[in-house]
Design a protein around this motif. Structure first.
Motif, PDB file in Angstrom:
ATOM      1  N   GLY A  12       0.805  -1.213   0.000  1.00  0.00           N
ATOM      2  CA  GLY A  12       0.000   0.000   0.000  1.00  0.00           C
ATOM      3  C   GLY A  12       0.838   1.263   0.000  1.00  0.00           C
ATOM      4  N   ALA A  13       1.983   1.225  -0.667  1.00  0.00           N
ATOM      5  CA  ALA A  13       2.872   2.386  -0.707  1.00  0.00           C
ATOM      6  C   ALA A  13       2.172   3.572  -1.356  1.00  0.00           C
ATOM      7  CB  ALA A  13       4.140   2.050  -1.496  1.00  0.00           C
ATOM      8  N   PRO A  14       2.389   4.788  -0.858  1.00  0.00           N
ATOM      9  CA  PRO A  14       1.810   5.984  -1.484  1.00  0.00           C
ATOM     10  C   PRO A  14       2.266   6.086  -2.938  1.00  0.00           C
ATOM     11  CG  PRO A  14       2.735   6.503   0.661  1.00  0.00           C
ATOM     12  CD  PRO A  14       3.184   5.112   0.331  1.00  0.00           C
ATOM     13  N   LEU A  15       1.398   6.589  -3.792  1.00  0.00           N
ATOM     14  CA  LEU A  15       1.675   6.617  -5.223  1.00  0.00           C
ATOM     15  C   LEU A  15       2.971   7.359  -5.580  1.00  0.00           C
ATOM     16  CD1 LEU A  15       0.650   5.629  -7.934  1.00  0.00           C
ATOM     17  CD2 LEU A  15      -0.712   7.710  -8.121  1.00  0.00           C
ATOM     18  N   PRO A  16       3.230   8.538  -5.014  1.00  0.00           N
ATOM     19  CA  PRO A  16       4.484   9.232  -5.365  1.00  0.00           C
ATOM     20  C   PRO A  16       5.728   8.405  -5.017  1.00  0.00           C
ATOM     21  CG  PRO A  16       2.977  10.743  -4.305  1.00  0.00           C
ATOM     22  CD  PRO A  16       2.401   9.373  -4.130  1.00  0.00           C
TER      23      PRO A  16
END
Length: 210
Positions: free
Chosen positions: A146-150
Motif C-alpha cells: 500500500g505504498a503511497p503513489l508518489p
C-alpha cells in the motif's frame, strides 16, 4: 486504473521515446539490429491513432486491443514480445472495470512472464527483461504494501534506471548482440533503455487519486 490513464501513458511514452531518439538509436547501432527505434516509434504512432477506439473500453479490453494491434504492425524482434506483454495484461484484467494497484501489478507481472516465455529469456541476458523483471517484482511488493503513489512511482523509476545501467556490464546471450560476445560489454542494451524511458514516462503521468 481507468482507460484514460492508459491513453495518457501512451501519449507520455511517445513523447519520451522521441525525446530519447538519438540515444536509443546509438545504442542499437552499437549492438542491435539497427531497427529497434524505428519499430518502437512505429508502435507509438499506431497506439496514438488507437486512442479513440480504446477510450470507451475497460482497461483489460484496451490492453488486449493494444496488443493485437501491435502484433500486426510492429516488425523486428521486439514486436511479438511487446504485443505478448499487452495481450497477457489484457487477459489478466478481463472483467475488471477499474483495476486497483494490486490487480495492475499482477497484470504487469503476467505481461513480463509472457515476454519471458515468448523470448525464452530471463534475468542477466542483456535484454529488456533486465529492467522489466526487477520493476515488476518491486511493483508487486509496493502495491501489496500500500505504498503511497508518489513513493511507488519514484522507486519504480529508480529501479528501472539502475537495472538499465547494469546491462552495460553484461554479456548478451540473446539477439544480434549475442554474436558480439564480450564485445557487447560496455554497451547498454537498447531494449532495456527503451523500457526505462517508458517506465519513467508512465510514472511521471501518475497522480494521487482524488
Amino acid at each position: 486504473m481507468k482507460t484514460q490513464h492508459i491513453i495518457e501513458a501512451v501519449e507520455a511514452v511517445q513523447a519520451a521515446i522521441l525525446a530519447n531518439e538519438s540515444q536509443i538509436e546509438s545504442l542499437d547501432r552499437a549492438i542491435g539490429d539497427g531497427d529497434h527505434f524505428i519499430n518502437v516509434r512505429r508502435g507509438c504512432e499506431v497506439l496514438m491513432g488507437l486512442r479513440g477506439e480504446i477510450a470507451p473500453l475497460p482497461p483489460g479490453e484496451a490492453f488486449g486491443k493494444i496488443g493485437m494491434k501491435l502484433l500486426s504492425t510492429i516488425g523486428g524482434a521486439s514486436g511479438p514480445l511487446i504485443s505478448s506483454f499487452f495481450i497477457a495484461m489484457g487477459k489478466s484484467l478481463a472483467g475488471i472495470a477499474e483495476p486497483d494497484r494490486v490487480q495492475f501489478a499482477a497484470a504487469f507481472a503476467a505481461g513480463v512472464e509472457a515476454i519471458k516465455s515468448r523470448g525464452k529469456a530471463d534475468l542477466g541476458e542483456k535484454t529488456m527483461l533486465d529492467v522489466l523483471i526487477p520493476v515488476s517484482r518491486l511493483l508487486q511488493r509496493l502495491a501489496e504494501q500500500g505504498a503511497p503513489l508518489p513513493a511507488l512511482c519514484g522507486q519504480l523509476a529508480a529501479e528501472a534506471h539502475r537495472n538499465m545501467l547494469a546491462t552495460r556490464d553484461m554479456t548478451a546471450t540473446k539477439g544480434r548482440a549475442s554474436f558480439l560476445g564480450e564485445r557487447a560489454i560496455g554497451h547498454i542494451d537498447p531494449g532495456s533503455k527503451t523500457c526505462e524511458v517508458a517506465i519513467a514516462a508512465v510514472c511521471d503521468t501518475l497522480k494521487e487519486p482524488a
